[in-house]
Write a protein that holds these residues in place. Structure first.
Motif, PDB file in Angstrom:
ATOM      1  N   ASP A 130       7.668  -2.397  -2.017  1.00  0.00           N
ATOM      2  CA  ASP A 130       7.725  -2.689  -0.569  1.00  0.00           C
ATOM      3  C   ASP A 130       7.880  -4.199  -0.388  1.00  0.00           C
ATOM      4  O   ASP A 130       6.944  -4.961  -0.613  1.00  0.00           O
ATOM      5  N   PHE A 131       9.068  -4.614   0.011  1.00  0.00           N
ATOM      6  CA  PHE A 131       9.357  -6.050   0.092  1.00  0.00           C
ATOM      7  C   PHE A 131       9.170  -6.616   1.504  1.00  0.00           C
ATOM      8  O   PHE A 131       9.727  -7.642   1.846  1.00  0.00           O
ATOM      9  N   SER A 132       8.369  -5.898   2.309  1.00  0.00           N
ATOM     10  CA  SER A 132       8.034  -6.414   3.648  1.00  0.00           C
ATOM     11  C   SER A 132       6.689  -7.157   3.572  1.00  0.00           C
ATOM     12  O   SER A 132       5.950  -7.019   2.597  1.00  0.00           O
ATOM     13  N   PRO A 133       6.374  -7.948   4.613  1.00  0.00           N
ATOM     14  CA  PRO A 133       5.097  -8.672   4.592  1.00  0.00           C
ATOM     15  C   PRO A 133       3.906  -7.725   4.824  1.00  0.00           C
ATOM     16  O   PRO A 133       4.094  -6.578   5.240  1.00  0.00           O
ATOM     17  N   LEU A 134       2.678  -8.221   4.573  1.00  0.00           N
ATOM     18  CA  LEU A 134       1.477  -7.409   4.789  1.00  0.00           C
ATOM     19  C   LEU A 134       1.483  -6.831   6.194  1.00  0.00           C
ATOM     20  O   LEU A 134       1.207  -5.660   6.398  1.00  0.00           O
ATOM     21  N   ASP A 135       1.782  -7.691   7.184  1.00  0.00           N
ATOM     22  CA  ASP A 135       1.788  -7.260   8.587  1.00  0.00           C
ATOM     23  C   ASP A 135       2.986  -7.910   9.274  1.00  0.00           C
ATOM     24  O   ASP A 135       3.076  -9.139   9.335  1.00  0.00           O
ATOM     25  N   ASP A 136       3.898  -7.089   9.766  1.00  0.00           N
ATOM     26  CA  ASP A 136       5.122  -7.635  10.393  1.00  0.00           C
ATOM     27  C   ASP A 136       4.807  -8.419  11.682  1.00  0.00           C
ATOM     28  O   ASP A 136       5.653  -9.150  12.180  1.00  0.00           O
ATOM     29  N   ASN A 137       3.592  -8.265  12.205  1.00  0.00           N
ATOM     30  CA  ASN A 137       3.217  -9.027  13.406  1.00  0.00           C
ATOM     31  C   ASN A 137       2.369 -10.259  13.099  1.00  0.00           C
ATOM     32  O   ASN A 137       1.838 -10.887  14.006  1.00  0.00           O
ATOM     33  N   CYS A 138       2.207 -10.583  11.811  1.00  0.00           N
ATOM     34  CA  CYS A 138       1.308 -11.690  11.459  1.00  0.00           C
ATOM     35  C   CYS A 138       2.116 -12.919  11.067  1.00  0.00           C
ATOM     36  O   CYS A 138       3.132 -12.825  10.381  1.00  0.00           O
ATOM     37  N   ASN A 139       1.592 -14.059  11.471  1.00  0.00           N
ATOM     38  CA  ASN A 139       2.291 -15.316  11.234  1.00  0.00           C
ATOM     39  C   ASN A 139       1.544 -16.185  10.216  1.00  0.00           C
ATOM     40  O   ASN A 139       1.735 -17.387  10.161  1.00  0.00           O
ATOM     41  N   CYS A 140       0.683 -15.564   9.406  1.00  0.00           N
ATOM     42  CA  CYS A 140      -0.121 -16.359   8.468  1.00  0.00           C
ATOM     43  C   CYS A 140       0.709 -16.797   7.267  1.00  0.00           C
ATOM     44  O   CYS A 140       1.807 -16.295   7.026  1.00  0.00           O
ATOM     45  N   TYR A 141       0.152 -17.688   6.489  1.00  0.00           N
ATOM     46  CA  TYR A 141       0.816 -18.218   5.297  1.00  0.00           C
ATOM     47  C   TYR A 141       1.250 -17.088   4.350  1.00  0.00           C
ATOM     48  O   TYR A 141       2.375 -17.093   3.846  1.00  0.00           O
ATOM     49  N   ALA A 142       0.377 -16.110   4.150  1.00  0.00           N
ATOM     50  CA  ALA A 142       0.694 -15.012   3.224  1.00  0.00           C
ATOM     51  C   ALA A 142       1.858 -14.182   3.758  1.00  0.00           C
ATOM     52  O   ALA A 142       2.766 -13.813   3.014  1.00  0.00           O
ATOM     53  N   CYS A 143       1.822 -13.885   5.060  1.00  0.00           N
ATOM     54  CA  CYS A 143       2.866 -13.038   5.638  1.00  0.00           C
ATOM     55  C   CYS A 143       4.195 -13.769   5.817  1.00  0.00           C
ATOM     56  O   CYS A 143       5.249 -13.153   5.789  1.00  0.00           O
ATOM     57  N   ARG A 144       4.142 -15.082   5.993  1.00  0.00           N
ATOM     58  CA  ARG A 144       5.386 -15.841   6.144  1.00  0.00           C
ATOM     59  C   ARG A 144       6.112 -16.014   4.810  1.00  0.00           C
ATOM     60  O   ARG A 144       7.318 -16.233   4.782  1.00  0.00           O
TER      61      ARG A 144
END
Ligand code: PRF
Ligand code: ZN
Length: 375
Positions: free
Chosen positions: A299-313
């Motif tokens: 799964d090459f999407s971020p942890l949360d598509d609505n999150c703007n944190c360092y990990a998700c960006r």
């Protein structure tokens, strides 16, 4: 004498008990309602102070009991206090050790003078009293300190809880007497009383008469249902003064934060977001996600598509799953960063909703997306 901290009420939600405010401490001001990350041993596990600052944490929590055992409050005092020791110049709150003695230590013997128990590391006999807890908290130097209390099991008998509440009030009074630095450390009283309305009333009345600069609500989130917790909050928060902060201890699930805020709670803390992060579980706008699971391997999407944190960006579920799976420290750092950011961001949304008299509406739209079973 001016109290060490000040609560400023900014706006009261017109449709609920929620309130927007701020707390001014000797180490900066933070907006409320606020979630406080837990740094039990003077570190929020895996996070640097700069990272906590960047994600908007204005205050963190540490534990008297753990720091008393290791490295000892004398060493931290010698270092110049907790703030200097850990290089964190914003707010720090310490729990008194009361709860930790009850939840961690093995055999214990509760007496009027204090609690005899065995150290959870090596079994050595230990004794903690209101005076000793306050002396340790004075040496550690947090901005906010907790009274030494007893947190009885939620379903303990009425007779027991009645005696326990009376003792916790006497312990609070003794702690207040022993406190050496009221001008720069605010000591909170802790309301107990399990699920009994008249005992919560007695506890609040006793503590309010002692004029603490803030009040905690203890004895909740100890195995009772969410409905039970909300029922207790419904009658307990109105007993507390409007011009002082209210802190709901040990509560950190998304639904409990919103339900607590709706009932006029200003501060929350919990190990939940950081603990589940290290096990590979993250909180997302769509509910909890066990990123450690095999189904996220590609799964090459971020942890949360609505999150703007360092990990998700910057990183994908597949990468973070790989790191957690292989016990790489960086994986735990990314999930921890994300979970703390998620709760701090949630509280920011809660504050905006209160400012618009719309916390009830926010709750509805939040849970439509989050789901009701994944708190
Ligand atoms: N008392 C103290 N610390 C606590 C609690 C309490 O009742 C709780 C209950 N959830 C968490 N931490 N001193
Ligand atoms: Zn994120």
């Amino acid at each position: 004498m001016e109290p060490a901290i000040k609560y400023r009420l900014i706006h009261q939600d017109k449709h609920s008990g929620a309130r927007l405010g701020e707390i001014i401490t000797p180490h900066g001001t933070f907006p409320t309602p606020m979630f406080m990350p837990v740094g039990t041993l003077a570190s929020v596990k895996t996070m640097a102070p700069e990272e906590l600052d960047e994600m908007g944490a204005g205050i963190i929590l540490a534990n008297t009991y753990h720091l008393w055992l290791r490295p000892g409050e004398d060493l931290i005092e010698e270092a110049g206090g907790l703030h200097k020791f850990m290089n964190w110049d914003k707010g720090i709150l310490t729990d008194s050790g009361g709860f930790q003695v009850f939840s961690l230590a093995g055999m214990r013997d509760i007496k009027e003078e204090g609690v005899h128990f065995k150290n959870h590391l090596n079994g050595a006999p230990m004794f903690l009293s209101p005076e000793k807890a306050i002396a340790i908290e004075n040496a550690l130097g947090p901005d906010i300190m907790m009274s030494f209390d007893e947190c009885p099991p939620f379903f303990e008998s009425y007779d027991y809880v009645k005696k326990s509440v009376a003792r916790t009030s006497r312990w609070a009074e003794r702690g207040l007497e022993a406190h050496k630095n009221p001008d720069y450390q605010a000591l909170f009283g802790i309301v107990q009383g399990a699920g009994f309305q008249d005992l919560r009333e007695q506890s609040a009345k006793d503590l309010v008469s002692m004029d603490f600069p803030g009040y905690s609500i203890g004895g909740l989130s100890v195995g009772e249902s969410k409905d039970e917790m909300n029922r207790v909050l419904d009658f307990t928060t109105p007993l507390l003064p409007e011009n002082k902060p209210r802190y709901l201890m040990g509560v950190g699930s998304a639904d409990a934060l919103i339900d607590g805020a709706l009932r006029g709670i200003d501060m929350f803390d919990c190990v939940l977001p950081t603990r589940i992060a290290r096990n590979g579980t993250v909180m997302t706008s769509h509910g909890r996600l066990v990123v450690k699971n095999a189904k996220y391997a590609r799964d090459f999407s971020p942890l949360d598509d609505n999150c703007n944190c360092y990990a998700c960006r910057n990183f994908t579920r597949a990468y973070i799953r790989h790191l957690i799976h292989t016990d790489e420290a960086f994986g735990m750092r990314l999930t921890t960063y994300h979970n703390l950011y998620f709760l701090l961001h949630l509280m920011q949304q809660v504050r905006e909703a209160i400012a618009n008299d719309a916390l009830l509406d926010f709750k509805e739209s939040f849970f439509e997306e989050y789901g009701y079973n994944t708190a």
